[in-house]
Scaffold this motif. Structure first.
Motif, short mmCIF file in Angstrom:
data_model
loop_
_atom_site.label_atom_id
_atom_site.label_comp_id
_atom_site.label_asym_id
_atom_site.label_seq_id
_atom_site.Cartn_x
_atom_site.Cartn_y
_atom_site.Cartn_z
N ARG A 114 4.52 48.85 -4.19
CA ARG A 114 3.10 49.21 -4.14
C ARG A 114 2.64 49.44 -2.70
NH1 ARG A 114 -1.68 50.19 -3.05
NH2 ARG A 114 -3.44 48.86 -3.56
N MET A 115 3.02 48.54 -1.79
CA MET A 115 2.59 48.66 -0.40
C MET A 115 3.28 49.83 0.30
SD MET A 115 2.14 44.65 0.72
CE MET A 115 3.67 44.04 0.01
N ALA A 116 4.54 50.09 -0.07
CA ALA A 116 5.24 51.24 0.49
C ALA A 116 4.57 52.54 0.05
CB ALA A 116 6.70 51.21 0.06
N GLU A 117 4.18 52.62 -1.21
CA GLU A 117 3.51 53.81 -1.72
C GLU A 117 2.18 54.04 -1.00
OE1 GLU A 117 3.16 53.26 -5.88
OE2 GLU A 117 5.30 53.53 -6.28
N PHE A 118 1.48 52.96 -0.70
CA PHE A 118 0.22 53.10 0.02
C PHE A 118 0.46 53.72 1.40
CE2 PHE A 118 -2.79 51.41 3.16
CZ PHE A 118 -3.97 51.91 2.64
N SER A 119 1.50 53.23 2.09
CA SER A 119 1.81 53.77 3.41
C SER A 119 2.18 55.25 3.33
CB SER A 119 2.94 52.98 4.06
OG SER A 119 2.49 51.71 4.49
N LEU A 120 2.86 55.64 2.26
CA LEU A 120 3.19 57.06 2.06
C LEU A 120 1.94 57.90 1.88
CD1 LEU A 120 6.31 57.19 -0.29
CD2 LEU A 120 6.20 57.73 2.15
N ARG A 121 0.98 57.38 1.12
CA ARG A 121 -0.25 58.13 0.91
C ARG A 121 -0.98 58.32 2.25
NH1 ARG A 121 2.05 57.74 -3.29
NH2 ARG A 121 3.02 59.49 -2.21
N VAL A 122 -0.93 57.31 3.10
CA VAL A 122 -1.55 57.42 4.42
C VAL A 122 -0.83 58.49 5.24
CG1 VAL A 122 -2.04 56.23 6.59
CG2 VAL A 122 -2.36 55.04 4.42
N ALA A 123 0.51 58.47 5.21
CA ALA A 123 1.29 59.46 5.95
C ALA A 123 0.99 60.87 5.45
CB ALA A 123 2.78 59.15 5.82
N GLU A 124 0.87 61.03 4.15
CA GLU A 124 0.57 62.34 3.58
C GLU A 124 -0.83 62.81 4.00
OE1 GLU A 124 3.27 62.25 -0.48
OE2 GLU A 124 1.22 61.48 -0.52
N TYR A 125 -1.75 61.87 4.11
CA TYR A 125 -3.10 62.22 4.59
C TYR A 125 -3.02 62.75 6.03
CZ TYR A 125 -7.73 61.63 6.60
OH TYR A 125 -8.91 61.84 7.26
N TYR A 126 -2.22 62.08 6.86
CA TYR A 126 -2.07 62.52 8.25
C TYR A 126 -1.48 63.93 8.31
CZ TYR A 126 -3.08 57.82 10.05
OH TYR A 126 -3.69 56.64 10.37
N ILE A 127 -0.59 64.23 7.37
CA ILE A 127 0.00 65.57 7.34
C ILE A 127 -1.08 66.62 7.06
CG2 ILE A 127 1.47 67.11 5.96
CD1 ILE A 127 3.49 64.85 5.77
N THR A 128 -1.99 66.32 6.10
CA THR A 128 -3.06 67.27 5.81
C THR A 128 -3.96 67.49 7.02
OG1 THR A 128 -4.58 65.55 4.98
CG2 THR A 128 -3.06 66.56 3.38
N MET A 129 -4.03 66.48 7.88
CA MET A 129 -4.84 66.58 9.11
C MET A 129 -4.01 67.14 10.28
SD MET A 129 -7.77 65.51 8.08
CE MET A 129 -8.65 65.26 9.62
N GLU A 130 -2.74 67.44 10.01
CA GLU A 130 -1.80 67.90 11.03
C GLU A 130 -1.69 66.91 12.19
OE1 GLU A 130 -2.57 71.92 12.21
OE2 GLU A 130 -2.45 72.70 10.16
N ALA A 131 -1.81 65.64 11.85
CA ALA A 131 -1.61 64.56 12.82
C ALA A 131 -0.16 64.12 12.73
CB ALA A 131 -2.57 63.41 12.54
N TRP A 132 0.73 64.93 13.30
CA TRP A 132 2.16 64.77 13.09
C TRP A 132 2.73 63.47 13.64
CZ3 TRP A 132 2.94 67.97 9.46
CH2 TRP A 132 2.29 69.21 9.44
N VAL A 133 2.24 63.05 14.78
CA VAL A 133 2.73 61.79 15.37
C VAL A 133 2.37 60.62 14.46
CG1 VAL A 133 2.52 60.19 17.30
CG2 VAL A 133 2.67 62.64 17.74
N ALA A 134 1.13 60.60 13.99
CA ALA A 134 0.68 59.51 13.12
C ALA A 134 1.46 59.53 11.80
CB ALA A 134 -0.81 59.63 12.86
N ALA A 135 1.72 60.72 11.27
CA ALA A 135 2.47 60.83 10.01
C ALA A 135 3.89 60.30 10.19
CB ALA A 135 2.49 62.27 9.55
N ALA A 136 4.54 60.70 11.28
CA ALA A 136 5.90 60.24 11.54
C ALA A 136 5.96 58.73 11.73
CB ALA A 136 6.47 60.95 12.76
N ASN A 137 4.99 58.20 12.45
CA ASN A 137 4.96 56.75 12.70
C ASN A 137 4.75 55.97 11.41
OD1 ASN A 137 5.38 57.11 15.42
ND2 ASN A 137 3.21 56.96 15.96
#
Length: 256
Positions: free
Chosen positions: A178-201
């Protein structure tokens, strides 16, 4: 003779309904005032056995407040915790759990109380309606899931021989997913914002913190995409090699 209008009938029925409710409430209060603690406790247990946890909670609360030093004082508190769990009243359940731990830290059933704390926090995290209709809400706040994980972790670390330890371990695996999936959703949000460093981290965090969860495959994909957008060829190749070694059937692994 005049006909009684619909509005008058409605008013009369409301009066009768309120009167009945008031009478029922008075009767319940009378029972609480006149029955012995032993009889009340038996009533509460009977209500629980019948699945009437609302009635059981009312009686147990009355017993707990009126007879705090009674013969069944700790069992009353334990039953109350379970009743609130069945009623899905997380706030009351957690309040009673924390009070029990504070007042009875060496009680013989303290492992059960920590186990119940984990269950109540899991319950607070779950969205039964969303599960029933198949709606993915892994993006919701995971604070209760994190708290539940820590509760089960405390149980296993402090009471490894507890009868509840095995189930707690299973639930911890579910919570990690569950917690891993939440982190993925956050990373995917960063991708939509083109915040590539934040998504990778954020994807890297999934690999480091939840390496044994199904989310790692998508986390590697996010890292590859993000590093490519950043022009980081070495890091892209490294993430791609890990993906190929771990998930050889992945589309990126096969096409690169």
């Amino acid at each position: 003779m005049r006909k009684i209008t619909g509005s008058i009938l409605l008013a009369l029925s409301s009066i009768f309904f309120l009167s009945a409710c008031s009478s029922s409430g008075d009767d319940d209060q009378y029972q609480l005032n006149t029955r012995s603690p032993e009889a009340l406790y038996n009533d509460a247990r009977s209500a629980m056995e019948m699945g009437n946890f609302s009635k059981a909670a009312d009686i147990l609360e009355a017993l707990d407040s009126r007879y705090p030093f009674g013969a069944h004082k700790t069992q009353v508190q334990l039953d109350l915790i379970f009743a609130y769990y069945k009623l899905e009243d997380s706030a009351s359940g957690l309040a009673n759990i924390d009070r029990f731990i504070r007042l009875n830290p060496t009680h013989g059933d303290i492992d059960y109380v920590y186990y119940m704390r984990g269950l109540v926090n899991m319950q607070a995290d779950s969205y039964l309606f969303h599960t029933m209709i198949g709606l993915d809400r892994s993006d919701r706040d995971p604070s209760n899931a994190i708290a539940a994980f820590r509760d089960f972790e405390t149980l296993i670390r402090t009471y490894p021989d507890s009868r509840y330890a095995a189930d707690a371990q299973k639930r911890m695996r579910m919570l990690k997913n569950r917690m891993a999936e939440f982190s993925l959703r956050v990373a995917e949000y960063y991708i939509t914002m083109e915040a590539w460093v934040a998504a990778a981290n954020r994807a890297q965090l999934v690999l480091e913190t939840y390496p044994d969860t199904p989310s790692t495959e998508l986390a590697l994909e996010i890292m590859i995409q993000s590093y490519r957008e950043l022009g980081q060829e070495t890091m892209t190749d490294h993430a791609l090699q890990v993906l190929k070694a771990t998930y050889p059937e992945n589309r990126l692994a096969r096409n690169n």
